[in-house]
Design a protein around this motif. Structure first.
Motif, PDB file in Angstrom:
ATOM      1  N   HIS A 155       0.810  -1.221   0.000  1.00 27.48           N
ATOM      2  CA  HIS A 155       0.000   0.000   0.000  1.00 27.48           C
ATOM      3  C   HIS A 155       0.841   1.268   0.000  1.00 27.48           C
ATOM      4  O   HIS A 155       0.511   2.245  -0.653  1.00 27.48           O
ATOM      5  CB  HIS A 155      -0.896  -0.028   1.226  1.00 27.48           C
ATOM      6  CG  HIS A 155      -1.969   1.008   1.215  1.00 27.48           C
ATOM      7  ND1 HIS A 155      -2.732   1.291   0.107  1.00 27.48           N
ATOM      8  CD2 HIS A 155      -2.417   1.839   2.191  1.00 27.48           C
ATOM      9  CE1 HIS A 155      -3.611   2.231   0.401  1.00 27.48           C
ATOM     10  NE2 HIS A 155      -3.430   2.587   1.651  1.00 27.48           N
ATOM     11  N   GLU A 156       1.916   1.248   0.764  1.00 28.96           N
ATOM     12  CA  GLU A 156       2.762   2.422   0.858  1.00 28.96           C
ATOM     13  C   GLU A 156       3.883   2.332  -0.174  1.00 28.96           C
ATOM     14  O   GLU A 156       4.268   1.249  -0.593  1.00 28.96           O
ATOM     15  CB  GLU A 156       3.353   2.546   2.268  1.00 28.96           C
ATOM     16  CG  GLU A 156       2.285   2.725   3.335  1.00 28.96           C
ATOM     17  CD  GLU A 156       2.857   2.733   4.736  1.00 28.96           C
ATOM     18  OE1 GLU A 156       4.042   2.417   4.887  1.00 28.96           O
ATOM     19  OE2 GLU A 156       2.106   3.038   5.674  1.00 28.96           O
ATOM     20  N   VAL A 157       4.419   3.477  -0.551  1.00 28.82           N
ATOM     21  CA  VAL A 157       5.442   3.484  -1.585  1.00 28.82           C
ATOM     22  C   VAL A 157       6.837   3.747  -1.036  1.00 28.82           C
ATOM     23  O   VAL A 157       7.765   3.948  -1.791  1.00 28.82           O
ATOM     24  CB  VAL A 157       5.132   4.530  -2.684  1.00 28.82           C
ATOM     25  CG1 VAL A 157       3.825   4.221  -3.350  1.00 28.82           C
ATOM     26  CG2 VAL A 157       5.131   5.936  -2.125  1.00 28.82           C
ATOM     27  N   TYR A 200      -2.811   5.226  -9.035  1.00 27.72           N
ATOM     28  CA  TYR A 200      -1.679   6.141  -9.021  1.00 27.72           C
ATOM     29  C   TYR A 200      -1.213   6.354  -7.580  1.00 27.72           C
ATOM     30  O   TYR A 200      -2.012   6.323  -6.654  1.00 27.72           O
ATOM     31  CB  TYR A 200      -2.074   7.496  -9.620  1.00 27.72           C
ATOM     32  CG  TYR A 200      -2.528   7.407 -11.055  1.00 27.72           C
ATOM     33  CD1 TYR A 200      -1.628   7.549 -12.104  1.00 27.72           C
ATOM     34  CD2 TYR A 200      -3.869   7.175 -11.357  1.00 27.72           C
ATOM     35  CE1 TYR A 200      -2.050   7.457 -13.427  1.00 27.72           C
ATOM     36  CE2 TYR A 200      -4.297   7.075 -12.669  1.00 27.72           C
ATOM     37  CZ  TYR A 200      -3.390   7.222 -13.704  1.00 27.72           C
ATOM     38  OH  TYR A 200      -3.809   7.111 -15.004  1.00 27.72           O
ATOM     39  N   ASN A 201       0.090   6.534  -7.411  1.00 26.55           N
ATOM     40  CA  ASN A 201       0.630   7.089  -6.178  1.00 26.55           C
ATOM     41  C   ASN A 201       1.088   8.488  -6.530  1.00 26.55           C
ATOM     42  O   ASN A 201       1.918   8.661  -7.426  1.00 26.55           O
ATOM     43  CB  ASN A 201       1.799   6.261  -5.642  1.00 26.55           C
ATOM     44  CG  ASN A 201       1.365   4.918  -5.128  1.00 26.55           C
ATOM     45  OD1 ASN A 201       1.409   3.939  -5.857  1.00 26.55           O
ATOM     46  ND2 ASN A 201       0.929   4.863  -3.886  1.00 26.55           N
ATOM     47  N   VAL A 240       8.425   8.476  -4.841  1.00 31.28           N
ATOM     48  CA  VAL A 240       7.948   7.916  -6.097  1.00 31.28           C
ATOM     49  C   VAL A 240       9.096   7.276  -6.865  1.00 31.28           C
ATOM     50  O   VAL A 240       8.988   6.147  -7.361  1.00 31.28           O
ATOM     51  CB  VAL A 240       7.259   9.012  -6.940  1.00 31.28           C
ATOM     52  CG1 VAL A 240       7.072   8.549  -8.376  1.00 31.28           C
ATOM     53  CG2 VAL A 240       5.910   9.370  -6.333  1.00 31.28           C
ATOM     54  N   TYR A 275      10.294   4.101  -5.103  1.00 35.32           N
ATOM     55  CA  TYR A 275       9.344   3.010  -5.313  1.00 35.32           C
ATOM     56  C   TYR A 275       9.521   2.377  -6.688  1.00 35.32           C
ATOM     57  O   TYR A 275       9.485   1.156  -6.838  1.00 35.32           O
ATOM     58  CB  TYR A 275       7.939   3.557  -5.158  1.00 35.32           C
ATOM     59  CG  TYR A 275       6.840   2.521  -5.134  1.00 35.32           C
ATOM     60  CD1 TYR A 275       6.927   1.383  -4.343  1.00 35.32           C
ATOM     61  CD2 TYR A 275       5.684   2.705  -5.880  1.00 35.32           C
ATOM     62  CE1 TYR A 275       5.903   0.462  -4.300  1.00 35.32           C
ATOM     63  CE2 TYR A 275       4.649   1.782  -5.846  1.00 35.32           C
ATOM     64  CZ  TYR A 275       4.764   0.664  -5.061  1.00 35.32           C
ATOM     65  OH  TYR A 275       3.752  -0.244  -5.032  1.00 35.32           O
ATOM     66  N   ALA A 284      -6.082   7.383  -6.310  1.00 36.18           N
ATOM     67  CA  ALA A 284      -4.685   7.645  -5.972  1.00 36.18           C
ATOM     68  C   ALA A 284      -4.442   7.483  -4.479  1.00 36.18           C
ATOM     69  O   ALA A 284      -5.205   7.989  -3.656  1.00 36.18           O
ATOM     70  CB  ALA A 284      -4.293   9.058  -6.409  1.00 36.18           C
ATOM     71  N   THR A 285      -3.381   6.784  -4.163  1.00 37.82           N
ATOM     72  CA  THR A 285      -2.890   6.718  -2.797  1.00 37.82           C
ATOM     73  C   THR A 285      -1.705   7.665  -2.672  1.00 37.82           C
ATOM     74  O   THR A 285      -1.117   8.082  -3.667  1.00 37.82           O
ATOM     75  CB  THR A 285      -2.476   5.282  -2.433  1.00 37.82           C
ATOM     76  OG1 THR A 285      -1.619   4.762  -3.456  1.00 37.82           O
ATOM     77  CG2 THR A 285      -3.680   4.385  -2.291  1.00 37.82           C
ATOM     78  N   ALA A 295       2.014   9.348  -1.939  1.00 35.30           N
ATOM     79  CA  ALA A 295       3.400   8.951  -2.126  1.00 35.30           C
ATOM     80  C   ALA A 295       4.114   8.772  -0.796  1.00 35.30           C
ATOM     81  O   ALA A 295       5.127   8.082  -0.727  1.00 35.30           O
ATOM     82  CB  ALA A 295       4.138   9.983  -2.972  1.00 35.30           C
ATOM     83  N   THR A 347      -5.401   9.821   0.698  1.00 34.27           N
ATOM     84  CA  THR A 347      -5.953   9.058  -0.418  1.00 34.27           C
ATOM     85  C   THR A 347      -7.037   9.896  -1.097  1.00 34.27           C
ATOM     86  O   THR A 347      -7.827  10.556  -0.425  1.00 34.27           O
ATOM     87  CB  THR A 347      -6.555   7.738   0.092  1.00 34.27           C
ATOM     88  OG1 THR A 347      -5.499   6.922   0.616  1.00 34.27           O
ATOM     89  CG2 THR A 347      -7.261   6.982  -1.021  1.00 34.27           C
TER      90      THR A 347
END
Length: 441
Positions: free
Chosen positions: A87-89, A136-137, A148, A151, A284-285, A287, A293
């Motif tokens: 879930h997290e970048v 998208y992040n 970003v 990731y 989008a979540t 970055a 979110t």
């Protein structure tokens, strides 16, 4: 004997539920019935477990108990991401040399997505309910931009596809120039969570019986079986799948092992799509971990923007109207920073949703008493992890030693939490620190 000391409470009106047509709930249980397996909890974990049970043995007598109405609980308050990747970048989630473990996690997530895809195909759902569009992040500044890029490097290590977008490109998607960069990954499915879980609940017939507004008040051993009592009835069953997340603790189970955290969301009134450029549906979540979110939701009456942000520790498993209002003020600032052209647009819905976490980030899973199988503590990303946990619990309850069951059995036990008041002080400070670190993101 295990006796519930409280029933679930939900505060705030979920926009996902309110936007749908009214639904007639299944009747509550009245009288005594027998079953092979009782599933306690009608959310992602419980209904996924019931679906998997019916796939493995269509003649199996399964009873599902939902304390309220389907979609009124945490599932209908979800943001609607069935995510295949972590879930997290932040790069910690992919851990460089730990690439094999990351591939392992991704495989688990995609088992959950496969169940949802099969259901969507059977129901003939359109993209308004089930959209395999990816996500998208997004970043709002240099700090997010670094995450970003980091990731993207980690995705390369595990061979996962992605596409980097600069500020101009992500503006073409979102209709706003507020975002400075983004990374797109194609494997996430976006759902209307209330419509999805209603559809899953209403797919059951025959040997699978669902009772709504029927909380389990207690369950006790009766010889080789279990007797589950409800307000107006009881069920005698060989086995139980406990899929009620943090509410499991109300029965005295996992005492001192579950962290009860609430997250908050706001959704705008419907607006004329011409007021905002870009795509009419995207998700989008953030970055940066603990960021914001955002979803744009396309509807027949116009489009809406969902903002989800803010986390609080609530050991009593309830929140106040004041807490929702306080989170709403944060959402308003986040919304205006991202969509200044829509700053006059009011929020129509605000709500809170519960999560159950463990100190060491593992699920509370397995046969915790003879014949009782737990699928508890999704640790966030509930649509994905709770679905996978429910599938695994169903397979374990039928004695299967599948790859997924082996994975869940391989997790360490939930770590015991520090004593009070240190737990509340530490948990509150930790959440505040992470939100502060996320800053504008």
């Amino acid at each position: 004997m295990f006796v519930a000391n409280k029933l679930p409470q939900h505060l705030g009106e979920s926009g996902w539920v309110t936007m749908l047509p009214r639904r007639t709930p299944r009747p509550s249980l009245d009288g005594a019935v027998k079953a092979d397996i009782v599933v306690i909890g009608g959310g992602f974990a419980g209904l996924s477990a019931a679906r998997r049970l019916s796939q493995l043995d269509p003649k199996l007598k399964v009873v599902i108990l939902e304390a309220g109405e389907i979609a009124e609980g945490a599932t209908g308050r979800n943001s609607g991401f069935i995510i295949d990747l972590p879930h997290e970048v932040s790069s910690e989630d992919y851990g460089g040399s730990d690439s094999d473990a990351r591939r392992h996690d991704i495989k688990v997530h995609r088992i959950a997505i496969a169940l949802a895809q099969q259901l969507a195909k059977e129901k003939g759902w359109g993209k308004d309910i089930f959209d395999p569009c990816g996500k998208y992040n997004v970043a709002l500044g240099p700090q997010g931009d670094k995450h970003v890029v980091s990731y993207a490097k980690q995705l390369e290590k595990v061979g996962e596809p992605y596409r980097l977008l600069d500020g101009r490109e992500i503006a073409g998607v979102t209709g706003t120039s507020s975002f400075t960069s983004a990374i797109y990954t194609p494997g996430t499915v976006i759902i209307q969570p209330a419509a999805y879980i209603r559809g899953l609940a209403d797919s059951f017939s025959g040997a699978v019986k669902l009772y709504e507004n029927t909380p389990a008040l207690s369950f006790e051993r009766q010889g080789v079986a279990w007797r589950i009592k409800t307000p107006k009835g009881e069920i005698n069953a060989a086995k139980i799948i406990l899929a009620n997340n943090g509410q499991a603790q109300s029965f005295g189970l996992f005492r001192g092992q579950l962290l009860h955290v609430y997250t908050y969301a706001s959704m705008t009134e419907a607006f004329d799509p011409s007021l905002l450029g870009g795509d009419r549906s995207w998700a989008a979540t953030p970055a940066f971990p603990m960021g914001t979110t955002v979803r744009r939701v396309r509807g027949d009456d116009g489009d809406r923007i969902l903002i989800r942000s803010r986390y609080t520790y609530n050991p009593r498993m309830q929140v106040s109207k004041t807490a929702i209002a306080r989170a709403g003020r944060v959402h308003d600032r986040k919304f205006e920073a991202r969509f200044p052209m829509l700053k006059a647009l009011p929020m129509q819905y605000r709500w809170a949703g519960a999560m159950a976490l463990t100190w060491n980030g593992v699920p509370a899973f397995g046969e915790i008493e003879p014949g009782i199988f737990a699928a508890i503590a999704c640790n966030g990303v509930g649509a994905t992890k709770a679905t996978a946990s429910g599938i695994a619990a169903a397979e374990a309850a039928l004695g299967m030693d599948s790859w997924l069951v082996q994975v869940f059995r391989g997790f360490a036990a939930p770590k015991r939490l520090p004593p009070q008041p240190f737990l509340t002080i530490g948990a509150t400070a930790n959440l505040s620190m992470k939100e502060w670190s996320a800053g504008l993101e």
